[in-house]
Design an enzyme around this catalytic site. Structure first.
Site, PDB file in Angstrom:
ATOM      1  N   ARG A 127      -3.557  62.057  78.507  1.00  0.00           N
ATOM      2  CA  ARG A 127      -3.111  62.470  79.652  1.00  0.00           C
ATOM      3  C   ARG A 127      -3.508  63.965  80.012  1.00  0.00           C
ATOM      4  O   ARG A 127      -3.593  64.741  78.942  1.00  0.00           O
ATOM      5  CB  ARG A 127      -1.569  62.451  79.661  1.00  0.00           C
ATOM      6  CG  ARG A 127      -0.910  61.093  79.350  1.00  0.00           C
ATOM      7  CD  ARG A 127       0.201  60.858  80.028  1.00  0.00           C
ATOM      8  NE  ARG A 127       1.353  61.814  79.653  1.00  0.00           N
ATOM      9  CZ  ARG A 127       2.440  62.151  80.582  1.00  0.00           C
ATOM     10  NH1 ARG A 127       2.513  61.777  81.749  1.00  0.00           N
ATOM     11  NH2 ARG A 127       3.116  63.023  80.084  1.00  0.00           N
ATOM     12  N   LYS A 192       3.017  60.490  65.996  1.00  0.00           N
ATOM     13  CA  LYS A 192       2.330  60.078  67.022  1.00  0.00           C
ATOM     14  C   LYS A 192       1.344  59.031  66.132  1.00  0.00           C
ATOM     15  O   LYS A 192       0.541  59.384  65.716  1.00  0.00           O
ATOM     16  CB  LYS A 192       1.895  60.761  68.036  1.00  0.00           C
ATOM     17  CG  LYS A 192       0.883  60.170  69.185  1.00  0.00           C
ATOM     18  CD  LYS A 192       0.998  60.975  70.302  1.00  0.00           C
ATOM     19  CE  LYS A 192       0.008  60.484  71.480  1.00  0.00           C
ATOM     20  NZ  LYS A 192       0.088  61.260  72.496  1.00  0.00           N
ATOM     21  N   ARG A 327      10.543  66.349  75.635  1.00  0.00           N
ATOM     22  CA  ARG A 327      10.523  67.195  74.244  1.00  0.00           C
ATOM     23  C   ARG A 327      11.726  66.867  73.695  1.00  0.00           C
ATOM     24  O   ARG A 327      12.807  67.302  74.500  1.00  0.00           O
ATOM     25  CB  ARG A 327       9.844  68.657  74.126  1.00  0.00           C
ATOM     26  CG  ARG A 327       8.702  68.727  74.563  1.00  0.00           C
ATOM     27  CD  ARG A 327       7.482  67.982  73.873  1.00  0.00           C
ATOM     28  NE  ARG A 327       6.197  68.386  74.099  1.00  0.00           N
ATOM     29  CZ  ARG A 327       5.426  67.432  74.750  1.00  0.00           C
ATOM     30  NH1 ARG A 327       6.032  66.272  74.873  1.00  0.00           N
ATOM     31  NH2 ARG A 327       4.065  67.850  75.012  1.00  0.00           N
TER      32      ARG A 327
HETATM   33  P1  ATP Z   1       3.127  64.185  76.678  1.00  0.00           P
HETATM   34  O1  ATP Z   1       2.370  62.853  77.005  1.00  0.00           O
HETATM   35  O2  ATP Z   1       4.884  63.781  76.584  1.00  0.00           O
HETATM   36  O3  ATP Z   1       2.915  65.310  77.290  1.00  0.00           O
HETATM   37  P2  ATP Z   1       1.618  64.446  74.115  1.00  0.00           P
HETATM   38  O4  ATP Z   1       1.552  65.981  73.817  1.00  0.00           O
HETATM   39  O5  ATP Z   1       1.677  63.424  73.250  1.00  0.00           O
HETATM   40  O6  ATP Z   1       2.670  64.152  75.080  1.00  0.00           O
HETATM   41  P3  ATP Z   1      -0.781  63.266  75.333  1.00  0.00           P
HETATM   42  O7  ATP Z   1      -1.595  63.669  76.612  1.00  0.00           O
HETATM   43  O8  ATP Z   1       0.219  61.843  75.496  1.00  0.00           O
HETATM   44  O9  ATP Z   1       0.203  64.557  75.151  1.00  0.00           O
HETATM   45  O10 ATP Z   1      -1.631  62.793  74.042  1.00  0.00           O
HETATM   46  C1  ATP Z   1      -2.686  63.880  73.737  1.00  0.00           C
HETATM   47  C2  ATP Z   1      -2.125  64.559  72.510  1.00  0.00           C
HETATM   48  O11 ATP Z   1      -1.998  63.514  71.247  1.00  0.00           O
HETATM   49  C3  ATP Z   1      -3.016  65.474  72.005  1.00  0.00           C
HETATM   50  O12 ATP Z   1      -2.890  66.842  72.630  1.00  0.00           O
HETATM   51  C4  ATP Z   1      -2.920  65.757  70.674  1.00  0.00           C
HETATM   52  O13 ATP Z   1      -2.002  66.485  70.270  1.00  0.00           O
HETATM   53  C5  ATP Z   1      -2.497  64.266  70.340  1.00  0.00           C
HETATM   54  N1  ATP Z   1      -3.852  63.453  69.842  1.00  0.00           N
HETATM   55  C6  ATP Z   1      -5.002  63.697  70.200  1.00  0.00           C
HETATM   56  N2  ATP Z   1      -5.835  62.649  69.392  1.00  0.00           N
HETATM   57  C7  ATP Z   1      -4.888  61.992  68.656  1.00  0.00           C
HETATM   58  C8  ATP Z   1      -5.073  60.920  67.962  1.00  0.00           C
HETATM   59  N3  ATP Z   1      -6.344  60.296  67.710  1.00  0.00           N
HETATM   60  N4  ATP Z   1      -3.950  60.784  67.307  1.00  0.00           N
HETATM   61  C9  ATP Z   1      -2.738  61.260  67.347  1.00  0.00           C
HETATM   62  N5  ATP Z   1      -2.534  62.050  68.415  1.00  0.00           N
HETATM   63  C10 ATP Z   1      -3.522  62.507  68.958  1.00  0.00           C
HETATM   64  C1  BTN Z   2      -2.274  59.949  75.269  1.00  0.00           C
HETATM   65  O1  BTN Z   2      -1.471  59.689  74.552  1.00  0.00           O
HETATM   66  O2  BTN Z   2      -2.389  60.652  76.128  1.00  0.00           O
HETATM   67  C2  BTN Z   2      -3.256  58.665  75.677  1.00  0.00           C
HETATM   68  C3  BTN Z   2      -4.324  58.458  74.697  1.00  0.00           C
HETATM   69  C4  BTN Z   2      -5.342  57.463  75.389  1.00  0.00           C
HETATM   70  C5  BTN Z   2      -6.385  57.361  74.242  1.00  0.00           C
HETATM   71  C6  BTN Z   2      -7.256  56.304  75.057  1.00  0.00           C
HETATM   72  S1  BTN Z   2      -8.580  55.478  73.654  1.00  0.00           S
HETATM   73  C7  BTN Z   2      -9.272  54.573  74.714  1.00  0.00           C
HETATM   74  C8  BTN Z   2      -9.130  54.972  76.014  1.00  0.00           C
HETATM   75  N1  BTN Z   2     -10.289  56.074  76.359  1.00  0.00           N
HETATM   76  C9  BTN Z   2     -10.094  57.317  76.438  1.00  0.00           C
HETATM   77  O3  BTN Z   2     -10.933  58.211  76.800  1.00  0.00           O
HETATM   78  N2  BTN Z   2      -8.722  57.399  76.365  1.00  0.00           N
HETATM   79  C10 BTN Z   2      -7.925  56.045  76.363  1.00  0.00           C
END
Ligand code: ATP
Ligand code: BTN
Length: 330
Positions: A127, A192, A327
């Site tokens: 996101r 996560k 959070r």
């Molecule tokens: P929110 O969506 O509530 O803001 P979030 O911090 O999880 O929460 P997202 O955009 O949903 O943000 O997810 C991206 C985040 O997930 C990254 O900033 C990193 O902390 C984490 N991330 C990135 N790659 C991975 C992965 N392969 N597995 C788990 N976490 C990951």
């Molecule tokens: C999140 O937690 O913010 C969402 C992560 C989504 C990752 C998937 S991997 C397949 C697809 N291609 C991308 O570049 N992002 C989504």
């Protein structure tokens, strides 16, 4: 020329996937190229951040064996899946691939449920432009096309429905401590394991479509994880037996298309109670981050539209939209 070189890279990866040593000569013979060429192709694998050991007198081997996804196996097991499935070895993002498919498609539309899977993404995203780490041959990265003939407003709650289904899939595999965090994250024991990225294209009330991306960590190599700034985990850590990536890919595609269909017919109506059961923050004190602003409250699950419900003072507040994060409040 480039394609031929890529094909040799692929065959090299397929050969080394067993995690055993292969001499330069054996690889050269098997792939029909010179030993010097093998050296160059091994350098290409370094560029994919595959960990290749070189040992004098023994040859090359990968630090860990890889279970590469085989397209035929996945397609064969998903005979009921009417829409095309694509498997890319390396791509920028499976979302970008779907967008390109759309641009190239006659009528600028795709079959509902069209899916792009990849072994590696060089620019995987989460996101708000955050990075989604997507190393080669270890996790699952998939994007699905889903039409929204009633407009983008009908996509409210879509990421909630998909995240919930991912959580159920993990539970069905026998994993304990699975939870969901609004609007798009899946956790195991507070770390996560998966995220859902929904991008919408079209008009709020006119026709449009959703691109639904899923990153599911199956077995994340440790060396990639320094940059993940929150607790993370992968499926393998929570299973006793080695997991089967094909089975997980098939289950993911089947589960996601099924929940998309359910969502199209009934919205979230049947899912709100199930969300409450799995909600990481149900009845928990939370901070709601809205850009620079922070609101405090107690998580109360979601409503039928996928809005986040938070008890604040004596009232219940609903939060919508992509710019909000939730959070834990200590
Ligand atoms: P929110 O969506 O509530 O803001 P979030 O911090 O999880 O929460 P997202 O955009 O949903 O943000 O997810 C991206 C985040 O997930 C990254 O900033 C990193 O902390 C984490 N991330 C990135 N790659 C991975 C992965 N392969 N597995 C788990 N976490 C990951
Ligand atoms: C999140 O937690 O913010 C969402 C992560 C989504 C990752 C998937 S991997 C397949 C697809 N291609 C991308 O570049 N992002 C989504």
């Amino acid at each position: 020329m480039k394609n031929k070189s890529n094909r040799i890279d692929e065959r090299l990866i397929e050969t080394l996937a067993d995690g055993q040593f292969h001499s330069g000569q054996a690889l050269a013979d098997a792939l029909g190229v010179s030993r010097t060429a093998i050296n160059k192709h091994i350098d290409n694998l370094d560029a994919l951040q595959l960990d290749v050991f070189r040992v004098h007198g023994k040859g090359y081997r990968l630090a860990q064996p890889l279970q590469l996804l085989k397209f035929d196996l996945i397609r064969e097991q998903l005979r009921e899946h009417q829409a095309p499935i694509y498997l890319k070895r390396v791509t920028s993002s499976t979302h970008d691939d779907l967008k390109q498919l759309l641009v190239d498609a006659p009528g600028k539309t795709l079959t509902p449920g069209t899916c792009v899977l990849a072994e590696m993404q060089t620019r995987g995203r989460g996101r708000r432009g955050r990075t989604w780490l997507s190393p080669f041959g270890s996790n699952l990265y998939a994007s699905f096309y889903w039409p929204l003939p009633e407009g983008l407003n009908s996509a409210l709650g879509l990421s909630v429905a998909v995240g919930l289904r991912l959580a159920q899939i993990l539970e069905q595999a026998g994993i304990q401590g699975v939870s969901v965090k609004w609007p798009n994250d899946v956790y195991i024991q507070g770390a996560k394991v998966a995220g859902v990225l929904v991008e919408l294209e079209g008009e709020p009330t006119g026709e449009g479509h959703a691109l639904i991306g899923i990153g599911l960590n199956l077995s994340m190599p440790e060396r990639f994880t320094q940059n993940i700034e929150q607790p993370y985990t992968d499926v393998q850590k929570h299973l006793d037996a080695p997991l089967n990536r094909h089975q997980w890919a098939v289950t993911l595609i089947r589960g996601v298309t099924d929940v998309l269909e359910q969502f199209r017919r009934h919205g979230l109506a049947d899912l709100v109670t199930e969300w409450r059961r799995l909600d990481h923050f149900y009845n928990q004190p939370v901070n709601i981050l809205l850009g620079q602003h922070v609101q405090q409250g107690v998580g109360q699950g979601i409503d039928n539209y996928g809005a986040l419900l938070v008890r604040q003072g004596s009232g219940l507040k609903r939060y919508f939209g992509g710019e909000i994060s939730i959070r834990a409040r200590q």
